[in-house]
Design an enzyme around this catalytic site. Structure first.
Site, PDB file in Angstrom:
ATOM      1  CE1 TYR A 132      -3.974   1.996   0.445  1.00 29.14           C
ATOM      2  CE2 TYR A 132      -2.693   3.298   2.220  1.00 29.14           C
ATOM      3  CZ  TYR A 132      -3.855   3.204   1.599  1.00 29.14           C
ATOM      4  OH  TYR A 132      -4.643   4.004   1.818  1.00 29.14           O
ATOM      5  NE  ARG A 174     -10.960   1.815   6.277  1.00 27.81           N
ATOM      6  CZ  ARG A 174     -10.998   2.663   5.275  1.00 27.81           C
ATOM      7  NH1 ARG A 174     -10.333   3.752   4.988  1.00 27.81           N
ATOM      8  NH2 ARG A 174     -12.010   2.494   4.344  1.00 27.81           N
ATOM      9  CD  GLN A 205       4.986  10.797  16.952  1.00 31.66           C
ATOM     10  OE1 GLN A 205       4.697  11.106  18.104  1.00 31.66           O
ATOM     11  NE2 GLN A 205       6.181  11.256  16.589  1.00 31.66           N
TER      12      GLN A 205
END
Ligand code: NAD
Ligand code: UDP
Ligand code: UDP
Length: 318
Positions: A144, A185, A275
């Site tokens: 991806y 997700r 993060q």
């Protein structure tokens, strides 16, 4: 009236984009192979004389006549893009080549739905567009991440070499109604788990962060980018800079659903970024854009959508 092609138009973001473009008075051609997209996402648009749907895989050439192309075709959730990683890279790379070739032939303006994943697991925080990223080229997310990076390269080479009118938007985590309930997700997982009273699965310690953008804000930013003058190419970050830990997200979802679910901890997948927060200074300056919907409001709308889905499924099972 512009003739607009939306690839991946039956997906989560694509279906919202098609809807918004039709509202703007455009003539929309939605192309999708239904890998992660669903007919239900666009069912309400069928019958609109300015909306047309075509089943097609963008890794194959496509000959149509359009003025603008939004290239969104690509599975976006790790579960789906890792299901057939070779096809994921093909979709990003061959898909980009075909859509760029099409844009070149018909002289269309073309926008690429890129991603914050081009920054990988970043060592700069928040991430500005000038940051080149820290991406593992051989890991399980690479199909991806590198596919999207290569697509960006192709966009800029077609721009330099053939003078194409391009726009590259780097999308940060976006959520809202029509996310696939099983796509793995984090927002959809947590909401569905909370509504079913199941354990909420936190991967790792839950201290990793993400910045969540509500879909309406994202679509607005994307369309505004497409409408920028030709000398503006991006890349441009579009996302909500409010950053939350995954544990905080779980707690918000529990509070807003009134669920009794408890948190459980599972192993952190490989290469999971620690993060992520967009630096949206560029979008603020050039588009005068910033997100309007904050997390609680966006989550409430998303929860309402999933509540209907979960209730319908429960009724069907009775
Ligand atoms: P999604 O999985 O809901 O939508 C992707 C759509 O592309 C689906 O309808 C799928 O069937 C279609 N598709 C996949 N491969 C195809 C192919 N080879 N040919 C034709 N259609 C194909 O995901 P989404 O969240 O709507 O994401 C849309 C785009 O935005 C993707 O390119 C994704 O990488 C990008 N993006 C999304 C997010 C996010 O948080 N939602 C973040 C960054 C980037
Ligand atoms: N292409 C397409 N639709 C078009 C024009 C081109 O799908 O209307 C595809 C075609 O398969 C081609 C690719 O886009 O391989 C790249 O086109 P380009 O003109 O850049 O290169 P070439 O045709 O020389 O390969
Ligand atoms: N995540 C989680 N539980 C889940 C799904 C995801 O803790 O049920 C975590 C995941 O490990 C990551 C974050 O939530 O750290 C966001 O994951 P998602 O797949 O939504 O997006 P991405 O990692 O691509 O940003």
């Amino acid at each position: 009236m512009a003739r607009v092609l939306v690839t991946g138009g039956a997906g989560f973001l694509g279906s919202h984009l098609c809807e918004r473009l039709l509202d703007h008075g455009d003539d929309v051609l939605c192309v999708d192979n239904y890998f992660t997209g669903r007919r239900a996402n666009i069912a309400h648009l069928i019958g609109n004389p300015y909306f047309e749907v075509m089943r097609h895989d963008v890794t194959f050439p496509l000959y149509v006549e359009v003025d603008q192309i939004y290239n969104l075709a690509c599975p976006a959730s790790p579960v789906h893009y890792q299901f057939d990683p070779v096809q994921t890279t093909k979709t990003s790379v061959h898909g980009a080549i075909n859509m760029l070739g099409l844009a070149k032939r018909v002289k269309a303006k073309i926008l690429q739905a890129s991603t914050s994943e081009v920054y990988g697991d970043p060592e700069i925080h928040p991430q500005p567009e000038s940051y080149w990223g820290r991406v593992n080229p051989i890991g399980i997310r690479s199909c991806y991440d590198e596919g999207k990076r290569c697509a960006e390269t192709l966009f800029f080479d077609y721009w330099r070499q053939h003078g194409l009118r391009i726009k590259v938007v780097r999308i940060f985590n976006t959520y809202g109604p029509r996310m696939h309930p099983n796509d793995g997700r984090v927002v959809s997982n947590f909401i569905v788990q909370a509504l079913r009273g199941e354990d909420i699965t936190i991967y790792g310690d839950g201290n990793q962060t993400r910045s969540f953008c509500y879909v309406d804000d994202l679509i607005e930013g994307m369309i505004q980018t497409m409408d920028m003058p030709d000398d503006f190419t991006g890349p441009i970050n579009i996302g909500n800079p409010n950053e939350f830990t995954i544990r905080e997200l779980a707690e918000r979802v529990i509070a807003l659903t009134g669920s009794r679910s408890s948190l459980i901890f599972k192993p952190l997948p490989a290469d999971d970024p620690r993060q992520r927060q967009p630096d949206i200074s560029l979008a603020r300056t050039v588009l005068d854009w910033m997100p309007r919907v904050q997390l609680d409001e966006g989550l409430q709308k998303t929860i309402a959508y999933f509540r209907r889905l979960v209730n319908t499924a429960a009724e069907a099972a009775e």
